[in-house]
Motif scaffolding. Structure first.
Motif, PDB file in Angstrom:
ATOM      1  N   ASN A 181      -5.214   1.796   7.093  1.00 48.52           N
ATOM      2  CA  ASN A 181      -5.621   0.444   6.660  1.00 48.52           C
ATOM      3  C   ASN A 181      -7.030   0.108   7.148  1.00 48.52           C
ATOM      4  O   ASN A 181      -7.358  -1.063   7.298  1.00 48.52           O
ATOM      5  N   LYS A 182      -7.806   1.120   7.457  1.00 50.35           N
ATOM      6  CA  LYS A 182      -9.178   0.925   7.949  1.00 50.35           C
ATOM      7  C   LYS A 182      -9.203   0.081   9.231  1.00 50.35           C
ATOM      8  O   LYS A 182     -10.148  -0.662   9.491  1.00 50.35           O
ATOM      9  N   LYS A 212      -7.296  -2.475   9.892  1.00 49.72           N
ATOM     10  CA  LYS A 212      -6.987  -3.906   9.689  1.00 49.72           C
ATOM     11  C   LYS A 212      -5.516  -4.234   9.858  1.00 49.72           C
ATOM     12  O   LYS A 212      -5.144  -5.411   9.872  1.00 49.72           O
ATOM     13  N   GLY A 213      -4.696  -3.206   9.953  1.00 50.99           N
ATOM     14  CA  GLY A 213      -3.264  -3.457  10.042  1.00 50.99           C
ATOM     15  C   GLY A 213      -2.702  -3.198  11.428  1.00 50.99           C
ATOM     16  O   GLY A 213      -2.006  -4.022  11.996  1.00 50.99           O
ATOM     17  N   MET A 240      -4.596  -6.816   4.944  1.00 52.51           N
ATOM     18  CA  MET A 240      -4.049  -6.027   6.057  1.00 52.51           C
ATOM     19  C   MET A 240      -3.641  -4.615   5.640  1.00 52.51           C
ATOM     20  O   MET A 240      -3.486  -3.754   6.501  1.00 52.51           O
ATOM     21  N   SER A 241      -3.527  -4.371   4.319  1.00 51.55           N
ATOM     22  CA  SER A 241      -3.297  -2.978   3.888  1.00 51.55           C
ATOM     23  C   SER A 241      -4.628  -2.249   3.744  1.00 51.55           C
ATOM     24  O   SER A 241      -4.659  -1.108   3.278  1.00 51.55           O
ATOM     25  N   GLY A 242      -5.704  -2.888   4.113  1.00 52.18           N
ATOM     26  CA  GLY A 242      -7.019  -2.257   3.980  1.00 52.18           C
ATOM     27  C   GLY A 242      -7.392  -2.042   2.517  1.00 52.18           C
ATOM     28  O   GLY A 242      -8.058  -1.070   2.178  1.00 52.18           O
ATOM     29  N   GLN A 260      -5.256  -1.610  -0.051  1.00 58.66           N
ATOM     30  CA  GLN A 260      -4.369  -0.724  -0.820  1.00 58.66           C
ATOM     31  C   GLN A 260      -3.466  -1.474  -1.787  1.00 58.66           C
ATOM     32  O   GLN A 260      -3.148  -0.983  -2.850  1.00 58.66           O
TER      33      GLN A 260
END
Lengths: 339, 299
Positions: free
Chosen positions: A95-96, A98-99, B103-105, B107
């Motif tokens: 998620n880069k 971010k998660g 938050m899934s970047g 996706q």
């Protein structure tokens, strides 16, 4: 018991369970060394459930997981290095960065969204199931949550909708508190639910429900295979509660590893601290699976030890990769706000 | 140009959306609140029985369901009807749908539309009169649409359903019967483009309608402040931390030196919405409060 599967599949189960175990133990070490922060939850003790259950799904099925997602992702074939990079908040994470541990999503594997709210995914999961039914694509959604999720109102609302509309969804409730944390054996579930057994709740909504020993890979595999078949035939939702005994390392506020796992423990737990020895002797799904494999003469102890060495190598490489991965650039924080 | 009632323009958009795109589902109420114009909904419900769905009273459940369905390729519109009911679905809207893409970047997209009738509808009292758009504006990841004319409701609904983001479509029952020009052709009104609803000069009043709060066409608001040197922000959310408060703050940050007199807010007073007509009128951003504010600004 062992799942009724060819040797190659059994070895694959074993490989995945070893990968999860050593990933999670490595994570505790990384946390203790200060490589990431925030609370986190491990899948140790539930490996047989995740690996056996997810093996029953199709490549295009949807899955939703929660705060305890690492094992599900690895069971489904996520790359340990990218999962670890995400947990460490690095740019190469799925998620880069971010998660993090709560929200790792891998859309290419069907994990669209991972929620840190215990029942947050249950309404979402009936939504992908609703879409699959509308689009007639035959996909099943597996919704993986813990016993605590049943305490939130989202669960019964979603059960009602899924049952009314016969949605193709598997509710897999992993109850990891078979004997209840800190309570007398058999006295209580870990969840604070007036409903007992937990299957009473979905059954009130006419969802076929059953309990299965989550430590028993063969039993889980059989029950889930059967449930998925019924769901795919259009019979609507199914609810399975798997029961496992909570890993003693998660009895504390922050996970601790009482003893690093070595498959040799499957035959001799004397090196395990006495306080936690019983769990490793009778409730550890990995060690039980390994013991059964050898007893069934599917594999030798030496071969199992080699599999474990391989898993540890993969995890060591993942750790090096994740630690070498850069942090995202600060400006990355402002991206992905809208599609 | 032909004239349509607001509700007619809105249903024309819904009909066209359902017609051209099988992924569009309407889950929830009648899209009309308590309006007597039920026939227009019933016609649609009959025509698309598999895609116009009446769920149980489970806002949390069906808002999550619609979000998940959007993640898996549908374009659902959820009608929550009364705006206050979105509180029942709050965790799914603000903590799941709004966060999913980020938050899934990047996706996972959740192209779901949450439609609600906000505000003071007359006799709604405290629990059926909320304008939750300011609270929702405080949740990054949501687009917020606020139509005010038949032409806008049609064009903005089209854009909302085609948007790849979760969108809050904030409607108002008091608008349903107003009439106005609506082009026959398929007009899509982009988000983030304000509209001057009335041109002003000298002592007349220029009315700028932002049409969408997220994204916000602040450039047009600032240009108008430049022109008139005055700003009154009229809005139906509660005054504190409301929509008017946010727009006032932005004008103060970027346009302070262009103001000849202090800006003013005309918003719902900071009390729960009361039931009795004179009480409700007193706290509303009513015509009399707006004209008072204009006079004070011109003094």
């Amino acid at each position: 018991m062992l799942p009724n599967l060819p040797r190659a599949s059994l070895l694959d189960f074993c490989r995945r369970m070893l990968l999860i175990r050593h990933f999670e133990e490595a994570l505790v070490d990384l946390y203790n060394k200060g490589h990431f922060r925030g609370h986190y939850h491990l899948y140790i003790g539930q490996e047989a459930t995740g690996v056996a259950a997810l093996s029953c799904l199709r490549a295009d099925d949807y899955l939703f997981s929660t705060h305890r997602n690492h094992g599900h992702l690895l069971a489904r074939g996520a790359e340990p290095k990218r999962l670890l990079a995400e947990i460490l908040g690095r740019a190469d994470g799925y998620n880069k960065g971010k998660g993090g541990t709560f929200h790792t999503a891998v859309a290419s594997l069907g994990f669209l969204h991972t929620s840190g709210v215990v029942a947050g995914i249950i309404p979402l999961a009936i939504g992908t199931a609703y879409a699959s039914k509308a689009l007639k694509n035959g996909r099943v959604t597996a919704c993986l949550f813990g016993d605590g999720a049943l305490e939130e109102g989202a669960a019964p609302e979603a059960f009602n909708l899924a049952s009314l509309w016969k949605l193709p969804v598997l509710f897999l409730c992993e109850n990891n508190g078979k004997y209840g944390a800190g309570q007398a054996v058999g006295a209580a579930q870990s969840s604070s639910m007036a409903a007992h057994p937990l299957t009473d709740l979905p059954q009130a909504y006419k969802i076929p429900s059953q309990q299965v020993d989550g430590v028993d890979a063969g039993a889980v595999h059989q029950v889930i295979l059967d449930a998925i078949k019924k769901i795919r035939q259009g019979e609507g939702p199914q609810f399975i509660e798997t029961q496992t005994v909570r890993w003693p390392g998660s009895e504390t506020n922050w996970p601790t590893v009482p003893v690093p796992t070595d498959v040799a423990l499957a035959w001799d737990v004397n090196s395990v601290p006495e306080k936690v020895r019983e769990w490793y002797r009778s409730s550890d799904p990995l060690l039980i699976f390994v013991r059964e494999l050898v007893e069934a003469e599917q594999v030798t102890r030496e071969e199992i030890a080699a599999l474990e060495r391989k898993a540890k190598e993969v995890i060591a490489e993942a750790v090096s990769f994740a630690l070498a991965s850069p942090y995202p650039k600060p400006e990355e924080a402002l991206k992905d706000l809208s599609a | 140009m032909r004239e349509l009632a607001y509700y007619e323009a809105k249903f024309e958009a819904l009909r066209e959306l359902l017609e051209v795109d099988e992924r569009v589902h309407l889950i929830g109420g009648t899209f009309l609140s308590l309006s007597p114009r039920k026939a227009v909904f019933q016609e649609i419900a009959k025509r698309y029985p598999d895609r116009v769905i009446s769920p149980p009273i489970s806002e949390l459940g069906f808002c999550g369901l619609a979000t998940g369905a959007a993640m898996a390729g549908l374009r659902p519109i959820v009608d929550l009807s009364t705006g206050s009911f979105i509180f029942e679905a709050w965790p799914q809207v603000v903590n799941e749908a709004a966060n999913a893409f980020y938050m899934s970047g990047g996706q996972t997209r959740a192209p779901v539309v949450f439609h609600l009738f906000h505000g003071i509808r007359g006799g709604g009292a405290a629990q059926h009169s909320h304008s939750p758009q300011a609270m929702l504006w405080n949740c990054p990841g949501l687009e917020i649409v606020l139509p005010s004319s038949p032409r806008d409701v049609k064009g903005l609904l089209k854009t909302a359903v085609r948007s790849d983001n979760p969108t809050i479509f904030v409607d108002h029952v008091q608008l349903l019967e107003i009439r106005g020009p609506v082009p026959e052709k398929d007009e899509v009104i982009p988000f983030g483009v304000a509209d001057v609803k009335r041109l002003g000069s000298d002592v007349t009043v220029k009315v700028v309608d932002p049409r969408t709060l997220v994204p916000l066409d602040f450039a047009m608001i600032l240009a108008s402040v430049e022109k008139t040197q005055r700003a009154i922000i009229v809005d139906e959310t509660h005054q504190s931390c409301g929509v008017a408060a946010e727009i006032a703050a932005r004008i103060a940050e970027e346009g302070f030196d262009r103001l000849k007199v202090p800006l003013r807010r005309v918003a719902t007073l900071d009390v729960p919405v009361p039931y009795s007509p004179p009480l409700e009128e007193f706290i509303s951003p009513s015509e009399s409060r707006i004209t008072d504010a204009i006079r004070a600004t011109l003094r």
